[in-house]
Enzyme design. Sequence first.
Site, PDB file in Angstrom:
ATOM      1  N   GLU A  68       0.806  -1.219   0.000  1.00 16.22           N
ATOM      2  CA  GLU A  68       0.000   0.000   0.000  1.00 16.22           C
ATOM      3  C   GLU A  68       0.839   1.268   0.000  1.00 16.22           C
ATOM      4  O   GLU A  68       0.528   2.226  -0.693  1.00 16.22           O
ATOM      5  CB  GLU A  68      -0.949   0.028   1.206  1.00 16.22           C
ATOM      6  CG  GLU A  68      -2.225  -0.782   1.028  1.00 16.22           C
ATOM      7  CD  GLU A  68      -1.994  -2.275   1.151  1.00 16.22           C
ATOM      8  OE1 GLU A  68      -0.878  -2.669   1.538  1.00 16.22           O
ATOM      9  OE2 GLU A  68      -2.919  -3.035   0.857  1.00 16.22           O
ATOM     10  N   HIS A 135     -11.337  -5.669   8.887  1.00 16.81           N
ATOM     11  CA  HIS A 135     -12.112  -5.558   7.662  1.00 16.81           C
ATOM     12  C   HIS A 135     -13.381  -4.754   7.894  1.00 16.81           C
ATOM     13  O   HIS A 135     -14.309  -4.828   7.110  1.00 16.81           O
ATOM     14  CB  HIS A 135     -12.466  -6.956   7.117  1.00 16.81           C
ATOM     15  CG  HIS A 135     -11.282  -7.708   6.593  1.00 16.81           C
ATOM     16  ND1 HIS A 135     -10.331  -8.260   7.411  1.00 16.81           N
ATOM     17  CD2 HIS A 135     -10.880  -7.969   5.340  1.00 16.81           C
ATOM     18  CE1 HIS A 135      -9.393  -8.847   6.695  1.00 16.81           C
ATOM     19  NE2 HIS A 135      -9.696  -8.691   5.424  1.00 16.81           N
TER      20      HIS A 135
END
Lengths: 332, 342, 380
Positions: A68, A135
């Site tokens: 990322e 998540h």
Amino acid sequence: MTTATQQATGEVTYLEAISQALDEEMTRDERVFIMGEDVGAYGGAFRITEGFLDKYGEWRILDTPLAESGFVGAAIGAAMMGMRPVVEMQFADFISCAFDQITEVAAKNHYRWGAAVPMVIRAPFGGGVHGGPFHSECPEGWFFHSPGLKLVAPSTPYDAKGLLKAAIRDPNPVIYFEHKFLYRRIKATLPQDDYIVPIGKADVKRSGNDISVITYGAMVHLALEAAEMLSKEGIDLEVVDLRTLVPLDKEALFSSVHKTSKAIVLHEDNKTGGIGAEIAALLAEECFDSLDGPILRIAAPDTPVPFSTPLEEYFLPKTADIVAAARTLAAY
Amino acid sequence: MDLADVTHEIKRGDLLHMYYYLRLTRTLEDRITALYRQGRIVGGCYTSHGMEAIAVGYASALEHDDVIAPFHRDMGAFLIRGITPGEVLAQYLGKRTGPTKGKDGNVHMGDLKRGIIGFVSHLADNLPVATGAALAFKMRGESRIVVAGTGDGGTSRGDFHEAMNFAAVRKLPVVLFCTNNQYAYSTPLRYQMAIADVVERAKAYGMPGEIVDGNDVAAVYVAAKHAIAKARSGGGPTFLEFKTMRMHGHSEHDPAKYVPRELLEEWKKRDPILAAERLLIELGYGDETYFHEVGERAKKEVEAGLEFAEQSPLPDGPEVLEGVFATELNDCHHANHSRSAA
Amino acid sequence: MATDIIMPQLGESIAEGTVVKWLIPLGGAIEKDQSLLEVETEKVDLEVPSPATGVLNEILVKAGETVAVGTLLARIDNTASPEVVHRVGGVVVRPVEPAAPGEEHHSPAVKQLAKEHGVDLTHVKGTGAGGRVSKKDVLGFVSQNAPAGKASALAMERSMGEEVLPFTQMRKTIAERMVKSRQTSAHVSTFFEADYSSVVAFRAGRHLTYLPFVVRAVTKALRDVPIVNSSWGDQGIVVRKDLHIGIATALEDGLLVPVVRHADRKGLTELGKEIGDLAERARSKKLSPDEVQGGTFTITNHGGFGSLFSTPIIHQPQIAILGVGAIQKRAVIINEAIAIRPMGYLSLTFDHRVIDGATADQFMAKVKEYLEQSHWEQIL
């Protein structure tokens, strides 16, 4: 790309609205490109970019390595060199890996040396999907506090499409918080022609006189549900959907609270230091003379998002919470 | 480097141009150090003393429209790309006429029109950004390239590895380098990595790598030139490890007592300016008189810059609120103002 | 699971009790041991703590009712999430203590509204938590006591960007007078256009504004049509013999009408001086009361900022007022040819109770004539 759903009912889901926005902007402006994990061959973890690889090719739909920081940094470089990247975080929770690039490089570039960073980071956030701590997170609070970033959080398909387009066309780094719980659960018919929802403008989703409920994301729908129930008791809620978190539409907030004199700030993010705290402080500073009751905050408790169903249910704000709080505030 | 190779690879004018910039960089940074010691420059003060050949060498191999993403030991590259000594000093003195108008200090300068991506203090953050710039060039089919680097310490960070990987995977037109000056602040190489040469990392990412004598401006230039040409022709990225020594402390406030004296003595003999002068004499391009004259010219340019910086105004308090958000896109297609050979 | 709340036995001989008030609203959240309601018996008045945490979801005995000891008063639902308590701000479950008289605390909104509407809060009954006066209570009070026909709904619509400027004495006076005048006279306006060429030519090189010329033309015309210099009296129309011309003067925060007495007896120079002096003293608030009284006709020079026509309001007890509009060069037809002349409109508002249009126009025709054709040097 017209989906099966749209062909059948003329309606699109929140997820399809996002997909349409991406597709239309990619067609409209050749500088726009998408990068992220699994966005190409797989069509995206949530299938938002399904079919895009075939349509746009591997140099506009980039499957990135699992890095990322690396690919957000690359997006920054490409954006400075005239492209308009739309980076997809597979889950908003992974944005922390890129925290440094976002807050130190992207956010500060223009301020320091006048270089615009016209990029969008899409971050699927929020819980209610049994996703557990990594998540389901709502990380907007971290970036709320980073001058130089714009943050948006749509709650409807109309706003989702319009805000994403506005974000892509903005010369600043914009983090686009899309709520994964809403992806396939809400639908709407959208205008055929090109439209944007301006960044920095809230939307009164329901007009009312008694209490202003200020909120964003999936919570907007809970607030509207609560409003329906309370209207039968003669309590009239006004639901203000922020849509943009930075810059806040202060005028809309103050105007609503000046009218109702009572406010509830509602968000799914943890309570302490969440955006609600800033809004409550702003209202206390700017609307003091209009207040006829304390400013309440409804938010998740200060814990990571739990996995087990009863725990997650306890954790997430519910319609009943809004109803109970509104009843008490109305009677104050 | 072999003299024959030098004359084959480098034009006389270019080499003399590089020599000027070695002198200009040294003179400017010496002036900055002096100002710092006089208390006139505040905050951090990092120089490339003894390492000037790296920045001067690679920056001289760039074309007009190429882009660099330098770090804090690359003053020579800023100058060659067209940032004037006056602007540099204005920047250090926090004046409004510096490239960041007082918003940032010391070497944190950037200007897209001159093809410089401004870096942040978080080392190696510039490397993924550089790969992104290279990605844009490749996407648009432009023949522009990017050169970006960091120190030995910087190569320990995740961003270094993510950038190396991405550049290699996508075969991007970028040259990534490491200025290995053997110390990251007080951390010697052996506590920074378990390998002897940083270049070994290149292999791990599937990228060609090369060790270069960082104090030999001709060697740096030639290595950079070849790597750049390869990137420009679509051959993908190259990693260059420039071996050098940090002759001053991490910053000018650091006496660097942790560096063994012998190491400094040894490297003093390999000073890049002395090396360049030896080379120029051997090639018959210059002599002591010439070197002296160049020195005077550099001094004059730096003093003129200091005068400009001193006359420049400081920004006003309220200017702190300006520039948080952009209202328009960048003009980044034409890096110009690269200065031609003296 | 539900918890029953029953009327407690507060003393061995007590057989019944009265519910004074519920401290938690129906549907509100409550914590164990938190005060739930107030109960009164012959002997004692006290608060009953809740035996459970939950939501008060059923109230069977209302405030004010008296029931036997042991009667079921309410039910608390413990299964409803008590988490509401921590999730929502603490004040949700903390009941508001009724304030001691004289120590009432009013919310900012209530204070603001009370101030705006001039409400004495001690007169307002409070129906909010703990008996506090809420915004609704104040607004309700206002609409009940508002004068007929006045919409207090306007006050409820408070939007951002509103600022209340307190009335000055001057503003109140002007407001009163303007409205009264319109209610008294039958206002009609008629408009004429005058050619100021002779005035312009004569002014050249002299320190004179246009006003003295207009005053002179007016005084002459008033002599020709004396009924314009009158007022409506009890017995009939009172025609005044003296000509005292008021000159409307704009001030920073309003306007005044100082009077030039016996204006017909003064030449242009004297008029100019006096008008200038009166205006200056009007602005610096140095006029005496009789300098603003006794006028018989008023002139208002509204053309200063570019206004062409106007429909001025009559200065009572006069019956007419003349507005002087801006002078502009215009193309006019003279002797079948186009000429450029400095023209200006004159707007007369007159009281149709006293004179009719024909008279008014007759007067105006004279004003125009005198403005256009006087031998100014004779009345300098």
